[in-house]
Design a protein around this motif. Structure first.
Motif, mmCIF file in Angstrom:
data_model
loop_
_atom_site.group_PDB
_atom_site.id
_atom_site.type_symbol
_atom_site.label_atom_id
_atom_site.label_comp_id
_atom_site.label_asym_id
_atom_site.label_seq_id
_atom_site.Cartn_x
_atom_site.Cartn_y
_atom_site.Cartn_z
ATOM 1 N N TYR A 180 1.381 -1.298 -0.342
ATOM 2 C CA TYR A 180 -0.505 -0.034 0.329
ATOM 3 C C TYR A 180 0.730 1.360 -0.201
ATOM 4 O O TYR A 180 2.287 1.137 0.136
ATOM 5 C CB TYR A 180 -1.075 0.054 1.730
ATOM 6 N N ALA A 181 0.119 2.393 -0.382
ATOM 7 C CA ALA A 181 1.224 3.827 -0.171
ATOM 8 C C ALA A 181 -0.520 4.823 0.447
ATOM 9 O O ALA A 181 -1.437 4.605 0.652
ATOM 10 C CB ALA A 181 1.406 4.387 -1.184
ATOM 11 N N SER A 186 -3.423 8.270 6.229
ATOM 12 C CA SER A 186 -4.819 7.596 5.846
ATOM 13 C C SER A 186 -5.798 7.671 6.839
ATOM 14 O O SER A 186 -7.302 7.786 6.649
ATOM 15 C CB SER A 186 -4.457 6.040 5.585
ATOM 16 N N PRO A 187 -5.706 8.039 8.067
ATOM 17 C CA PRO A 187 -6.666 7.660 9.076
ATOM 18 C C PRO A 187 -7.529 9.142 8.471
ATOM 19 O O PRO A 187 -9.025 8.771 8.211
ATOM 20 C CB PRO A 187 -6.265 8.166 10.318
ATOM 21 N N ALA A 188 -6.791 10.217 8.685
ATOM 22 C CA ALA A 188 -7.582 11.349 7.781
ATOM 23 C C ALA A 188 -8.371 11.536 6.784
ATOM 24 O O ALA A 188 -9.520 12.322 6.365
ATOM 25 C CB ALA A 188 -6.489 12.796 7.566
ATOM 26 N N GLU A 224 7.076 8.110 3.182
ATOM 27 C CA GLU A 224 6.350 6.421 2.649
ATOM 28 C C GLU A 224 8.246 6.532 1.431
ATOM 29 O O GLU A 224 8.092 4.538 1.724
ATOM 30 C CB GLU A 224 5.063 6.284 2.190
ATOM 31 N N ALA A 225 8.066 6.982 0.434
ATOM 32 C CA ALA A 225 8.968 6.051 -0.503
ATOM 33 C C ALA A 225 10.216 6.123 -0.261
ATOM 34 O O ALA A 225 10.992 4.638 -0.472
ATOM 35 C CB ALA A 225 9.187 7.453 -1.093
ATOM 36 N N TRP A 230 12.879 -0.515 1.126
ATOM 37 C CA TRP A 230 13.089 -1.797 1.312
ATOM 38 C C TRP A 230 12.080 -2.427 1.934
ATOM 39 O O TRP A 230 12.034 -3.510 2.521
ATOM 40 C CB TRP A 230 13.929 -1.255 2.816
ATOM 41 N N ARG A 231 10.975 -1.330 2.856
ATOM 42 C CA ARG A 231 9.754 -2.918 3.040
ATOM 43 C C ARG A 231 8.002 -2.001 2.664
ATOM 44 O O ARG A 231 8.498 -1.180 2.007
ATOM 45 C CB ARG A 231 9.835 -2.258 4.511
ATOM 46 N N ASN A 232 7.636 -3.330 2.755
ATOM 47 C CA ASN A 232 5.794 -2.849 2.273
ATOM 48 C C ASN A 232 5.465 -1.811 3.234
ATOM 49 O O ASN A 232 5.592 -2.025 4.531
ATOM 50 C CB ASN A 232 5.367 -4.341 1.651
ATOM 51 N N LEU A 233 4.245 -1.309 2.933
ATOM 52 C CA LEU A 233 3.671 -0.864 3.701
ATOM 53 C C LEU A 233 2.151 -1.689 4.233
ATOM 54 O O LEU A 233 1.328 -2.116 2.984
ATOM 55 C CB LEU A 233 3.029 0.466 3.506
ATOM 56 N N SER A 234 1.594 -2.453 5.194
ATOM 57 C CA SER A 234 0.349 -2.976 5.551
ATOM 58 C C SER A 234 -0.997 -2.274 4.593
ATOM 59 O O SER A 234 -1.217 -3.223 4.714
ATOM 60 C CB SER A 234 0.627 -3.844 6.199
ATOM 61 N N TRP A 235 -1.349 -1.151 4.877
ATOM 62 C CA TRP A 235 -2.004 -0.618 4.377
ATOM 63 C C TRP A 235 -1.604 0.942 3.941
ATOM 64 O O TRP A 235 -0.928 1.490 4.017
ATOM 65 C CB TRP A 235 -2.680 -0.086 5.834
#
Length: 250
Positions: A180-181, A186-188, A224-225, A230-235
């Protein structure tokens, strides 16, 4: 809005400064960083004003970059920025290319647009890829978030992670990364989109021109970039899939 997609031209006109545009391009580059590709040209479908295509050319010096878009105005804008790219007018479902041609096909917020059959589009992308080639795809995430924002920007539907990955695999592509990105804010974003969907708040395109919002989006997405190298985002509210056309066996 008077019709779906009314705001799309503002996306390429504001490419150079828009926080969303700059930040999402940074995330896309992060996912492509270090990805090995076979020799061959690189294609961006739905290139808009050409900002990402031009940056891709800088990141992959020596590669031939092709940008395709349906809108003549977008291609004229891209041409005005650089005559170095090959700017082609065409429809995603009637592409002016034949057979495996490209080492990389990029489709960012394209296969989820109004009028696009994602399964058909993904099959066409696979057919364009050279064996060992890769595609970077981005779609809007979470069907339950669909609302006025999506209508304004021409989004036909939003996808669940498993649903979209299944479409990618069915097209004959092998996912290498799924992430995800637009996660930090994302909450807002979710709260705003739901209030718009429920009619509590009206949709206003002026929000995307507000300087503070642009700066905040840009900072969050660039952060986030750095993580995505190195890693993914879970949401998050956008979904990326990096997938390959496997080498032919025989």
């Amino acid at each position: 809005m008077s019709d779906a997609g009314t705001l799309l031209p503002t996306l390429y006109e504001a490419d150079a400064v828009g926080g969303w545009n700059v930040g999402m391009r940074a995330a896309s580059h992060a996912l492509l960083d270090g990805v090995t590709l076979p020799p061959g040209p690189l294609l961006e479908l739905g290139c808009g004003g050409g900002a990402f295509s031009l940056e891709l050319g800088t990141a992959r010096p020596g590669a031939t970059i092709v940008g395709l878009d349906l809108r003549a105005a977008a291609l004229a804008f891209a041409q005005s920025r650089s005559a170095a790219g090959a700017w082609v007018q065409g429809d995603l479902l009637r592409l002016p290319f034949a057979g495996p041609t490209f080492a990389l096909v990029v489709a960012l917020d394209v296969v989820d647009q109004v009028g696009i059959d994602a399964a058909e589009a993904l099959a066409m992308i696979r057919a364009l890829l050279l064996p060992g080639g890769a595609t970077l795809l981005r779609v809007s995430a979470h069907a339950w978030l669909y609302g006025p924002h999506d209508v304004a920007f021409g989004t036909g539907r939003r996808y669940g992670r498993n649903e979209f990955v299944t479409l990618v695999r069915t097209a004959g592509l092998t996912p290498a990364r799924v992430t995800y990105a637009n996660s930090l804010l994302s909450p807002a974003v979710v709260a705003l989109r739901l209030l718009q969907r429920w009619g509590v708040l009206g949709f206003s395109p002026d929000l995307y021109d507000e300087g503070g919002v642009n700066r905040l989006l840009g900072m969050a997405l660039r952060a986030e970039a750095s993580w995505l190298r190195w890693r993914n985002l879970s949401w998050g509210t956008s979904l990326f899939v990096l997938a390959r056309r496997e080498m032919e066996r025989g």
